[in-house]
Design an enzyme around this catalytic site. Sequence first.
Site, PDB file in Angstrom:
ATOM      1  N   LYS A  20      41.551  -9.992  13.608  1.00 33.61           N
ATOM      2  CA  LYS A  20      40.517  -8.947  13.550  1.00 33.61           C
ATOM      3  C   LYS A  20      41.194  -7.643  13.937  1.00 33.61           C
ATOM      4  O   LYS A  20      41.641  -7.485  15.069  1.00 33.61           O
ATOM      5  CB  LYS A  20      39.367  -9.273  14.504  1.00 33.61           C
ATOM      6  CG  LYS A  20      38.268  -8.218  14.523  1.00 33.61           C
ATOM      7  CD  LYS A  20      37.106  -8.693  15.393  1.00 33.61           C
ATOM      8  CE  LYS A  20      36.083  -7.616  15.656  1.00 33.61           C
ATOM      9  NZ  LYS A  20      35.440  -7.086  14.462  1.00 33.61           N
ATOM     10  N   THR A  23      36.912  -2.682  13.819  1.00 40.16           N
ATOM     11  CA  THR A  23      35.542  -2.887  14.264  1.00 40.16           C
ATOM     12  C   THR A  23      34.703  -1.801  13.618  1.00 40.16           C
ATOM     13  O   THR A  23      35.190  -0.686  13.397  1.00 40.16           O
ATOM     14  CB  THR A  23      35.425  -2.875  15.803  1.00 40.16           C
ATOM     15  OG1 THR A  23      34.083  -3.197  16.181  1.00 40.16           O
ATOM     16  CG2 THR A  23      35.824  -1.541  16.409  1.00 40.16           C
ATOM     17  N   GLU A  73      38.016  -7.880   9.328  1.00 40.21           N
ATOM     18  CA  GLU A  73      37.106  -8.399  10.352  1.00 40.21           C
ATOM     19  C   GLU A  73      37.226  -9.922  10.471  1.00 40.21           C
ATOM     20  O   GLU A  73      36.569 -10.541  11.284  1.00 40.21           O
ATOM     21  CB  GLU A  73      35.654  -8.033  10.011  1.00 40.21           C
ATOM     22  CG  GLU A  73      35.316  -6.581  10.206  1.00 40.21           C
ATOM     23  CD  GLU A  73      34.845  -6.271  11.609  1.00 40.21           C
ATOM     24  OE1 GLU A  73      34.999  -7.112  12.506  1.00 40.21           O
ATOM     25  OE2 GLU A  73      34.320  -5.161  11.806  1.00 40.21           O
TER      26      GLU A  73
END
Length: 107
Positions: A20, A23, A73
């Site tokens: 990841k 954000t 993500e």
Amino acid sequence: MKPDITFYRRFQADILAGRKTITIRDDSESHFQPGQRLMVGQYEDGRPFCEIEVIGVTPVMLAQLNAQHAAQENMTLDALRSVIGEIYPQIERLYVISFSLVRALAG
């Protein structure tokens, strides 16, 4: 130590593994700057678990989210749109905060 930014606990393993790398946040968290280092905590209890460095902050409309955002993500595009809709209902203008892991904290 109070975290600068928080993530749901379910995202911790992906952040620590480098899966990841972005954000997506609303305007209230669009103030971060490239090069800034942030202490990251769990949303649920604030427990710090790593430090990240902000690479960039880019505005994006909800309708512009694409497969690349989803991959960054570490989820499908449908899952990403669902999560964003749950967290930010009725918000169309968002910000992609790209980051890299600086270090994990001993836990």
